[in-house]
Design an enzyme around this catalytic site. Structure first.
Site, PDB file in Angstrom:
ATOM      1  CG  HIS A  90      -1.895   0.968   1.427  1.00  0.00           C
ATOM      2  ND1 HIS A  90      -1.634   2.260   1.811  1.00  0.00           N
ATOM      3  CD2 HIS A  90      -3.238   0.899   1.260  1.00  0.00           C
ATOM      4  CE1 HIS A  90      -2.765   2.941   1.875  1.00  0.00           C
ATOM      5  NE2 HIS A  90      -3.764   2.135   1.539  1.00  0.00           N
ATOM      6  CG  ASP A 147       0.533  -2.499   6.176  1.00  0.00           C
ATOM      7  OD1 ASP A 147      -0.447  -2.690   6.907  1.00  0.00           O
ATOM      8  OD2 ASP A 147       0.486  -1.775   5.156  1.00  0.00           O
ATOM      9  CD  GLN A 170      -6.978  -4.407   3.996  1.00  0.00           C
ATOM     10  OE1 GLN A 170      -7.917  -5.169   4.235  1.00  0.00           O
ATOM     11  NE2 GLN A 170      -7.151  -3.119   3.758  1.00  0.00           N
ATOM     12  CE  LYS A 179      -7.553  -0.221   6.312  1.00  0.00           C
ATOM     13  NZ  LYS A 179      -8.018   0.207   5.008  1.00  0.00           N
ATOM     14  CB  CYS A 202      -3.684   3.399  -1.468  1.00  0.00           C
ATOM     15  SG  CYS A 202      -4.767   4.758  -1.074  1.00  0.00           S
TER      16      CYS A 202
HETATM   17  N1  PMP Z   1      -1.742  -0.724   4.546  1.00  0.00           N
HETATM   18  C1  PMP Z   1      -2.712  -1.460   3.999  1.00  0.00           C
HETATM   19  C2  PMP Z   1      -2.392  -2.838   3.481  1.00  0.00           C
HETATM   20  C3  PMP Z   1      -4.007  -0.941   3.910  1.00  0.00           C
HETATM   21  O1  PMP Z   1      -4.980  -1.674   3.359  1.00  0.00           O
HETATM   22  C4  PMP Z   1      -4.276   0.343   4.416  1.00  0.00           C
HETATM   23  C5  PMP Z   1      -5.665   0.952   4.329  1.00  0.00           C
HETATM   24  N2  PMP Z   1      -6.265   0.826   3.080  1.00  0.00           N
HETATM   25  C6  PMP Z   1      -3.217   1.059   4.985  1.00  0.00           C
HETATM   26  C7  PMP Z   1      -1.976   0.496   5.037  1.00  0.00           C
HETATM   27  C8  PMP Z   1      -3.437   2.426   5.555  1.00  0.00           C
HETATM   28  O2  PMP Z   1      -4.306   2.347   6.635  1.00  0.00           O
HETATM   29  P1  PMP Z   1      -4.908   3.686   7.298  1.00  0.00           P
HETATM   30  O3  PMP Z   1      -5.465   4.489   6.167  1.00  0.00           O
HETATM   31  O4  PMP Z   1      -5.929   3.187   8.247  1.00  0.00           O
HETATM   32  O5  PMP Z   1      -3.758   4.377   7.968  1.00  0.00           O
END
Ligand code: PMP
Length: 422
Positions: free
Chosen positions: A139, A216, A219, A242, A380
């Site tokens: 991401h 990270d 997910q 999440k 993203c």
């Molecule tokens: N890493 C991953 C794999 C994600 O899916 C996301 C959220 N889409 C993020 C980081 C960022 O998370 P947040 O916007 O809650 O900071």
């Protein structure tokens, strides 16, 4: 197979009672809503999950009865607030199996956690010509902070490749470790492809070469059991929103040995021991990394969310979501001209796809009018889209409150869309 292997030091529960789906759905007030006169089908769970009334009520109750700033007051409400906040830290510690309570740092979310490590770890351990290793499936939140660090320090960002199924090529990843590699930052689960990485094995490979790993878990944390000690992760980050909790709260887990050595990345109230104009001494862990008024109400909401998830049961969540994934994959692949991106053997319940000849935004917009909420775009993860030579996908992502009937509705809607667009 989805495998979040049961951590070896945890016993498997033998008393799983299958929850009632009707009951589960009634816990989520938003799911009884109609959009454009139709029952909402919410398939945007990878972007954010909906909140059960247990979480909403915990927040309402806290603001109604307990609220006062934490760690600062000697009065009743402040002590109650502090207690609730610190209890949330204990809940997170137990949920992810951290060895020490002070290894749990509350942040604003995954992005904030990664930025904190990239800055603070980077300040302490990364210098010119060093290397930072990430993967092609990250991401943006796990790319850009490292890029910024590399620019600041004159270090190099290296990227481990993926294959056409959207799986990491482990041999290639291994080849990219060099004596200059200072950290590997990698997602446990890809948000746009659903790939589950063999994270424990990867951490072991990195550790054999003396390299720490940031995971990270944005997910992963909501889909199966995570045990940071079993994984042996050096850092593990995730977001409350999440995992059925509120927005604006997240967790940075870091091994004591790293957090102790890292400087604070933000200065302000609560993170200090003593301040004079000449010199400030910093507070101990975890407060060194919690400057200012933290979203303590968010932490209370996250506490309730974790309690809720545990009441549903991670074993049930994992197995039911796996059934949803299998069903959705089969249903969608029956539609002519539909291609799924992300066909890893080990996946969570995400089915990114494109319908041949129809733009993803058009598909998303028409689905919306049919009451079905999906995400469209790059999610993203622009480098993944570039890898597949596309500019985005339609991404339904499923949660344990979704049903097979909803998947049928999605498939029927897609067939209609195909007819509409000729
Ligand atoms: N890493 C991953 C794999 C994600 O899916 C996301 C959220 N889409 C993020 C980081 C960022 O998370 P947040 O916007 O809650 O900071």
């Amino acid at each position: 197979m989805i495998s979040f292997p049961p951590p070896s030091r945890l016993k498997k529960s033998t008393t799983t009672v299958k929850p009632n789906l009707h009951q589960i759905r009634s816990d989520f007030p938003i799911l009884s809503q109609k959009v454009y006169g139709k029952d909402i089908v919410y398939f945007d769970n990878a972007a954010t999950t909906q909140k059960p009334k247990q979480v909403i009520e915990a927040i309402l109750n806290f603001y109604s009865n307990t609220n006062s700033n934490i760690h600062r007051g000697v009065h009743y409400l402040s002590e109650k607030s502090t207690e609730a906040y610190e209890n949330a830290r204990k809940t997170v510690q137990a949920y992810i199996g951290a060895k020490h309570l002070h290894e749990i740092v509350f942040t604003a979310g995954t992005t904030a956690g990664i930025n904190a490590v990239a800055f603070s770890f980077g300040e302490r351990f990364v210098k010119a010509d060093d290397e930072i290793l990430i993967t092609h499936m990250e991401h943006h939140a796990n790319i850009v902070p490292w890029q910024m660090l590399a620019e600041r320090k004159g270090a190099k960002l290296k990227v481990a490749p993926i294959n056409q199924n959207g799986e990491l090529i482990l041999d290639e990843l291994e080849k990219l470790f060099t004596p200059k590699t200072k950290i590997l930052a990698i997602s446990q689960v890809s948000n746009s492809l659903g790939t589950v990485n063999p994270i424990k094995e990867i951490i072991q490979i990195a550790h054999d070469k003396g390299i720490p790993v940031l995971v990270d878990g944005a997910q992963a944390i909501q889909h199966g059991k995570v045990d940071v000690q079993d994984l042996n992760a050096d850092f593990y980050v995730f977001s409350g929103h999440k995992i059925y909790g509120p927005t604006g709260i997240g967790v940075l887990y870091g091994k004591e040995k790293w957090l102790e050595q890292m400087p604070p990345y933000q200065g302000g109230g609560d993170m200090i021991k003593h301040v004079t104009f000449e010199k400030t001494t910093y507070n101990e862990l975890p407060f060194k990394f919690e400057a200012g008024t933290i979203n303590y109400v968010g932490a209370v909401g996250l506490d309730a969310a974790i309690e809720y998830v545990e009441s549903i049961g991670l074993e049930f969540i994992e197995s039911y979501e796996k059934e949803l994934l299998t069903y959705a994959t089969e249903k969608l692949l029956r539609i002519d001209g539909l291609r799924i991106f992300g066909t890893a053997k080990n996946k969570i319940a995400v089915t990114s796809f494109l319908l041949e000849g129809i733009h993803q935004f058009d598909v998303g917009m028409v689905l919306d009018k049919m009451g079905i909420a999906v995400r469209t775009g790059t999610h993203c993860t622009e480098p993944i889209m570039t890898f597949f030579g596309i500019d985005g996908t339609v991404r339904p992502s499923y949660a344990f409150y979704n049903t097979f009937e909803e998947i049928d509705q999605l498939a029927e809607a897609l067939v209609k869309i195909k007819v509409m667009f000729g």
